[in-house]
Motif scaffolding. Structure first.
Motif, PDB file in Angstrom:
ATOM      1  N   LEU A 153      87.490  69.430  25.407  1.00  7.78           N
ATOM      2  CA  LEU A 153      87.063  70.666  26.050  1.00  7.78           C
ATOM      3  C   LEU A 153      85.736  70.483  26.756  1.00  7.78           C
ATOM      4  N   SER A 154      84.857  69.735  26.132  1.00  7.70           N
ATOM      5  CA  SER A 154      83.549  69.550  26.743  1.00  7.70           C
ATOM      6  C   SER A 154      83.640  68.731  28.020  1.00  7.70           C
ATOM      7  N   ALA A 155      84.764  68.100  28.206  1.00 12.92           N
ATOM      8  CA  ALA A 155      84.914  67.256  29.391  1.00 12.92           C
ATOM      9  C   ALA A 155      85.636  67.975  30.513  1.00 12.92           C
ATOM     10  N   VAL A 156      85.819  69.251  30.356  1.00 16.15           N
ATOM     11  CA  VAL A 156      86.592  69.982  31.356  1.00 16.15           C
ATOM     12  C   VAL A 156      85.954  69.909  32.735  1.00 16.15           C
ATOM     13  N   VAL A 157      84.645  69.983  32.776  1.00 15.73           N
ATOM     14  CA  VAL A 157      83.983  69.946  34.074  1.00 15.73           C
ATOM     15  C   VAL A 157      84.261  68.627  34.776  1.00 15.73           C
ATOM     16  N   PHE A 181      87.578  61.594  24.946  1.00 13.40           N
ATOM     17  CA  PHE A 181      86.312  61.035  24.452  1.00 13.40           C
ATOM     18  C   PHE A 181      85.106  61.659  25.171  1.00 13.40           C
ATOM     19  N   GLY A 182      85.377  62.505  26.140  1.00 11.38           N
ATOM     20  CA  GLY A 182      84.278  63.040  26.945  1.00 11.38           C
ATOM     21  C   GLY A 182      83.712  62.000  27.881  1.00 11.38           C
ATOM     22  N   ALA A 183      84.537  60.998  28.214  1.00  9.60           N
ATOM     23  CA  ALA A 183      84.036  59.876  29.009  1.00  9.60           C
ATOM     24  C   ALA A 183      84.600  59.840  30.420  1.00  9.60           C
ATOM     25  N   THR A 220      86.989  47.146  22.595  1.00  7.72           N
ATOM     26  CA  THR A 220      87.445  48.295  21.815  1.00  7.72           C
ATOM     27  C   THR A 220      87.574  49.503  22.743  1.00  7.72           C
ATOM     28  N   ALA A 221      88.017  50.605  22.153  1.00  4.26           N
ATOM     29  CA  ALA A 221      88.096  51.842  22.931  1.00  4.26           C
ATOM     30  C   ALA A 221      86.706  52.231  23.449  1.00  4.26           C
ATOM     31  N   LYS A 222      85.704  51.962  22.641  1.00  2.39           N
ATOM     32  CA  LYS A 222      84.329  52.270  23.054  1.00  2.39           C
ATOM     33  C   LYS A 222      83.946  51.444  24.285  1.00  2.39           C
ATOM     34  N   THR A 223      84.371  50.188  24.272  1.00  2.57           N
ATOM     35  CA  THR A 223      84.114  49.340  25.426  1.00  2.57           C
ATOM     36  C   THR A 223      84.621  50.030  26.691  1.00  2.57           C
TER      37      THR A 223
END
Ligand code: ZN
Length: 259
Positions: free
Chosen positions: A10-14, A189-191, A250-253
């Motif tokens: 949700l925080s990544a909607v923008v 992930f908000g990424a 990794t996914a973080k990568t």
């Protein structure tokens, strides 16, 4: 865990507004096409409502049996991922091989993420979802709208892509679906970035992670999808560098990957 991921989504909607469509057709070039697929103005015909999986369903079903108590007919939970042709969302026995492969690949990639406690929600429709009808590029093989967790694929472009890249239809569909789900995961992930090349390569990176999973575990129902094959499908220097980063990382990568 699921709640956390969804809250992040949700925080990544923008950011998601910027990436309303995607294309696996050309490395990093999808943003050149600005027929931005907005997913906000869907109107279903009278008497129907837009469902969470992006199709218009009857607004009032009349299947309740007369003797049923109010809660006797709970609506079945929508699946986390699905491949649909119109209202038909079980394509496991479809006559079209691409249908079956998209369905199978969605399940397989989502299974990998589930093992990592990431719930993926993506509903792809042959030719495009109601709320994500068209790709940015006419020759896109598949596309995803992260805001609506929906998208589509083109059977003809999938086949053409496989032929052009000298890869099997199955490998082609798997790598592309892993990329599309990658968009959903990155957004969760908000990424998601405001740069489309970054978003595309991050999704490629996660496709590399999927390849690694198929090669290093026996958990994939579809068997191995090698790094080399994944790179051949998602071809291009920047894309291939991202795939390798994801294969070895990794996914973080991938969430932090910059092309
Ligand atoms: Zn993409």
């Amino acid at each position: 865990m699921m709640k956390t991921v969804r809250a992040l989504g949700l925080s990544a909607v923008v950011a998601a507004l910027v990436l309303s469509g995607c294309s696996t057709a050309t490395e990093g070039r999808a943003q050149q096409d600005t027929t931005a697929t907005t997913s906000t103005a869907v109107t279903c015909p009278d008497g129907t409502v837009l469902t969470k999986i992006g199709k218009c369903d009857p607004a009032m079903t009349t299947t309740t049996s007369p003797s049923a108590s109010p809660n006797a007919n709970p609506i079945p939970a929508a699946p986390d991922v699905s491949a649909c042709d119109g209202t038909q969302c079980d394509l496991t026995t479809s006559d079209d091989e691409v249908d079956r492969l998209v369905s199978e690949a969605l399940d397989d990639v989502a299974h990998m993420w589930k093992l990592m406690n990431v719930d993926v929600h993506l509903h792809l429709y042959k030719g495009g979802a109601v709320d994500c009808p068209t790709p940015r590029r006419a020759d896109a093989t598949a596309w995803t709208c992260v805001m609506t967790n929906s998208g589509g694929w083109s059977p003809a472009e999938m086949r053409r892509w496989a032929t052009d890249h000298g890869t099997s239809l199955e490998d082609t569909v798997r790598a592309i679906v892993a990329h599309e789900i990658g968009h959903i995961v990155i957004d969760g992930f908000g990424a998601s970035s405001d740069d489309m090349v970054t978003d595309e390569t991050r999704a490629d990176c996660l496709a590399g992670g999927y390849s690694n999973w198929t090669m290093t575990t026996s958990d994939s129902a579809m068997g191995q999808l090698s790094l080399d094959t994944t790179k051949r499908v998602l071809k291009g220097p920047r894309r291939n560098a991202a795939i390798e980063a994801g294969y070895n990382g990794t996914a973080k990568t991938c969430a932090e990957y910059t092309p």
